[in-house]
Design a protein around this motif. Structure first.
Motif, PDB file in Angstrom:
ATOM      1  N   ILE A  48       0.820  -0.989  -0.160  1.00 43.74           N
ATOM      2  CA  ILE A  48      -0.146   0.027  -0.031  1.00 43.74           C
ATOM      3  C   ILE A  48       0.894   1.266   0.103  1.00 43.74           C
ATOM      4  CG2 ILE A  48      -1.705   1.235   1.329  1.00 43.74           C
ATOM      5  CD1 ILE A  48      -2.795  -1.454   0.154  1.00 43.74           C
ATOM      6  N   ILE A  49       0.686   2.173  -0.888  1.00 40.74           N
ATOM      7  CA  ILE A  49       1.117   3.397  -1.007  1.00 40.74           C
ATOM      8  C   ILE A  49       0.146   4.545  -0.669  1.00 40.74           C
ATOM      9  CG2 ILE A  49       2.680   5.051  -2.415  1.00 40.74           C
ATOM     10  CD1 ILE A  49       3.691   2.844  -4.179  1.00 40.74           C
ATOM     11  N   PRO A  50       0.142   5.125   0.500  1.00 43.82           N
ATOM     12  CA  PRO A  50      -0.712   6.291   0.833  1.00 43.82           C
ATOM     13  C   PRO A  50      -0.331   7.519   0.060  1.00 43.82           C
ATOM     14  CG  PRO A  50       0.629   5.422   2.724  1.00 43.82           C
ATOM     15  CD  PRO A  50       1.248   4.746   1.538  1.00 43.82           C
ATOM     16  N   VAL A  51      -1.655   8.171  -0.635  1.00 50.40           N
ATOM     17  CA  VAL A  51      -1.524   9.245  -1.270  1.00 50.40           C
ATOM     18  C   VAL A  51      -2.378  10.144  -0.649  1.00 50.40           C
ATOM     19  CG1 VAL A  51      -1.885  10.519  -3.439  1.00 50.40           C
ATOM     20  CG2 VAL A  51      -0.972   8.341  -3.458  1.00 50.40           C
ATOM     21  N   ASN A  52      -1.706  11.175   0.231  1.00 49.24           N
ATOM     22  CA  ASN A  52      -2.514  12.265   1.094  1.00 49.24           C
ATOM     23  C   ASN A  52      -1.440  13.541   1.319  1.00 49.24           C
ATOM     24  OD1 ASN A  52      -3.572  13.713   2.957  1.00 49.24           O
ATOM     25  ND2 ASN A  52      -4.641  12.169   4.265  1.00 49.24           N
ATOM     26  N   PRO A  53      -1.873  14.696   0.653  1.00 49.14           N
ATOM     27  CA  PRO A  53      -0.851  15.556   0.836  1.00 49.14           C
ATOM     28  C   PRO A  53      -0.627  16.211   2.250  1.00 49.14           C
ATOM     29  CG  PRO A  53      -2.615  16.367  -0.208  1.00 49.14           C
ATOM     30  CD  PRO A  53      -2.641  14.877  -0.207  1.00 49.14           C
ATOM     31  N   ALA A  54      -1.976  16.020   3.274  1.00 52.65           N
ATOM     32  CA  ALA A  54      -1.724  16.220   4.641  1.00 52.65           C
ATOM     33  C   ALA A  54      -0.969  15.489   5.484  1.00 52.65           C
ATOM     34  CB  ALA A  54      -3.148  16.709   5.003  1.00 52.65           C
ATOM     35  N   ALA A  55      -0.442  14.306   4.970  1.00 50.40           N
ATOM     36  CA  ALA A  55      -0.059  13.412   6.150  1.00 50.40           C
ATOM     37  C   ALA A  55       1.477  13.071   5.598  1.00 50.40           C
ATOM     38  CB  ALA A  55      -0.797  11.983   6.129  1.00 50.40           C
ATOM     39  N   GLU A  56       2.597  12.375   6.497  1.00 54.90           N
ATOM     40  CA  GLU A  56       3.873  12.147   6.426  1.00 54.90           C
ATOM     41  C   GLU A  56       3.972  10.677   6.235  1.00 54.90           C
ATOM     42  OE1 GLU A  56       7.073  13.878   8.274  1.00 54.90           O
ATOM     43  OE2 GLU A  56       6.259  15.884   8.292  1.00 54.90           O
ATOM     44  N   ARG A  57       3.207   9.857   7.088  1.00 51.91           N
ATOM     45  CA  ARG A  57       3.112   8.470   7.007  1.00 51.91           C
ATOM     46  C   ARG A  57       1.856   8.075   7.447  1.00 51.91           C
ATOM     47  NH1 ARG A  57       8.159   6.356   6.381  1.00 51.91           N
ATOM     48  NH2 ARG A  57       7.459   4.522   7.471  1.00 51.91           N
ATOM     49  N   ILE A  58       1.190   6.900   6.898  1.00 54.09           N
ATOM     50  CA  ILE A  58       0.254   6.043   7.124  1.00 54.09           C
ATOM     51  C   ILE A  58       0.570   4.755   6.946  1.00 54.09           C
ATOM     52  CG2 ILE A  58      -2.293   5.783   6.634  1.00 54.09           C
ATOM     53  CD1 ILE A  58      -2.242   8.730   5.205  1.00 54.09           C
ATOM     54  N   LEU A  59      -0.034   4.020   8.099  1.00 50.50           N
ATOM     55  CA  LEU A  59       0.190   2.416   7.991  1.00 50.50           C
ATOM     56  C   LEU A  59       1.465   2.333   7.853  1.00 50.50           C
ATOM     57  CD1 LEU A  59      -2.962   1.413   5.654  1.00 50.50           C
ATOM     58  CD2 LEU A  59      -2.778   1.348   8.109  1.00 50.50           C
ATOM     59  N   GLY A  60       2.475   3.030   8.528  1.00 49.05           N
ATOM     60  CA  GLY A  60       3.812   2.616   8.352  1.00 49.05           C
ATOM     61  C   GLY A  60       4.660   3.052   7.048  1.00 49.05           C
ATOM     62  N   GLU A  61       3.878   3.597   6.184  1.00 49.76           N
ATOM     63  CA  GLU A  61       4.428   3.885   4.698  1.00 49.76           C
ATOM     64  C   GLU A  61       4.318   5.289   4.609  1.00 49.76           C
ATOM     65  OE1 GLU A  61       5.373   1.658   2.492  1.00 49.76           O
ATOM     66  OE2 GLU A  61       4.429  -0.212   3.514  1.00 49.76           O
ATOM     67  N   THR A  62       5.557   5.640   3.758  1.00 46.51           N
ATOM     68  CA  THR A  62       5.603   7.191   3.598  1.00 46.51           C
ATOM     69  C   THR A  62       4.548   7.505   2.325  1.00 46.51           C
ATOM     70  OG1 THR A  62       8.225   6.862   3.481  1.00 46.51           O
ATOM     71  CG2 THR A  62       7.042   8.806   2.045  1.00 46.51           C
ATOM     72  N   CYS A  63       3.931   8.630   2.739  1.00 45.13           N
ATOM     73  CA  CYS A  63       3.137   9.320   2.102  1.00 45.13           C
ATOM     74  C   CYS A  63       3.601  10.220   1.291  1.00 45.13           C
ATOM     75  CB  CYS A  63       1.978   9.932   3.230  1.00 45.13           C
ATOM     76  SG  CYS A  63       0.264   9.905   2.794  1.00 45.13           S
ATOM     77  N   TYR A  64       2.801  10.230  -0.185  1.00 49.91           N
ATOM     78  CA  TYR A  64       2.930  11.198  -1.087  1.00 49.91           C
ATOM     79  C   TYR A  64       1.892  11.985  -1.463  1.00 49.91           C
ATOM     80  CZ  TYR A  64       6.538   7.670  -1.471  1.00 49.91           C
ATOM     81  OH  TYR A  64       8.136   7.246  -1.483  1.00 49.91           O
ATOM     82  N   PRO A  65       2.301  13.379  -1.749  1.00 51.71           N
ATOM     83  CA  PRO A  65       1.328  14.409  -2.087  1.00 51.71           C
ATOM     84  C   PRO A  65       0.303  14.042  -3.278  1.00 51.71           C
ATOM     85  CG  PRO A  65       3.387  15.402  -2.233  1.00 51.71           C
ATOM     86  CD  PRO A  65       3.474  14.023  -1.772  1.00 51.71           C
ATOM     87  N   SER A  66       0.837  13.284  -4.087  1.00 48.17           N
ATOM     88  CA  SER A  66       0.151  13.002  -5.392  1.00 48.17           C
ATOM     89  C   SER A  66       0.747  11.816  -5.966  1.00 48.17           C
ATOM     90  CB  SER A  66       0.093  14.099  -6.521  1.00 48.17           C
ATOM     91  OG  SER A  66       1.514  14.251  -7.376  1.00 48.17           O
TER      92      SER A  66
END
Length: 142
Positions: A48-66
């Motif tokens: 899982i790769i999180p995409v959310n510009p308002a967060a840095e990490r979700i579910l232990g994964e690096t979050c990307y703005p887009s």
């Protein structure tokens, strides 16, 4: 011709072949549907790769703005955004070469579907990826 989702057999194959799943609109709040679905998919062994510009990490994964910032190939773009917000996400899915554009239950956008389908991306709308995974691949264990 009206939009039609792929067959369950095709969905099963897409999930079997899935590499990374980018989850656009993934919330960092555990009580949100997006978090629960992504967490369950991660527990079943999906990347899982999180995409959310308002967060840095979700579910232990690096979050990307887009989608455009993700530094690795993405198989499935799984979208948790309102129907009227998904066209730019479809355009980004095309740019990154995703194989599947998946709009969660309750999300439908014919223009986004057309943008992806015209470029050979399989489109699934108004279906929950977690439910489809459980129905088509009940044997999957980590």
């Amino acid at each position: 011709m009206p939009f039609e989702n792929p067959s369950r057999e095709t969905i099963k194959q897409l999930l079997e072949e899935a590499g990374a799943i980018a989850v656009v609109g993934l919330s960092d709040k555990p009580d949100r549907t997006s978090y629960m679905v992504a967490s369950a998919m991660q527990a079943r062994g999906y990347r899982i790769i999180p995409v959310n510009p308002a967060a840095e990490r979700i579910l232990g994964e690096t979050c990307y703005p887009s989608l455009l910032e993700i530094p690795e190939p993405v198989s499935i773009v799984n979208v948790f955004r309102r129907s009227d917000q998904v066209v730019p996400i479809a355009e980004q899915a095309v740019q990154i070469g995703a194989k599947v554009f998946w709009l969660q239950q309750g999300i439908v956008n014919e223009e986004a579907a057309r943008i992806c389908a015209e470029r050979g991306i399989t489109v699934i709308m108004d279906r929950c990826i977690k439910v489809e995974d459980a129905v088509t691949r009940p044997e999957r264990h980590v």
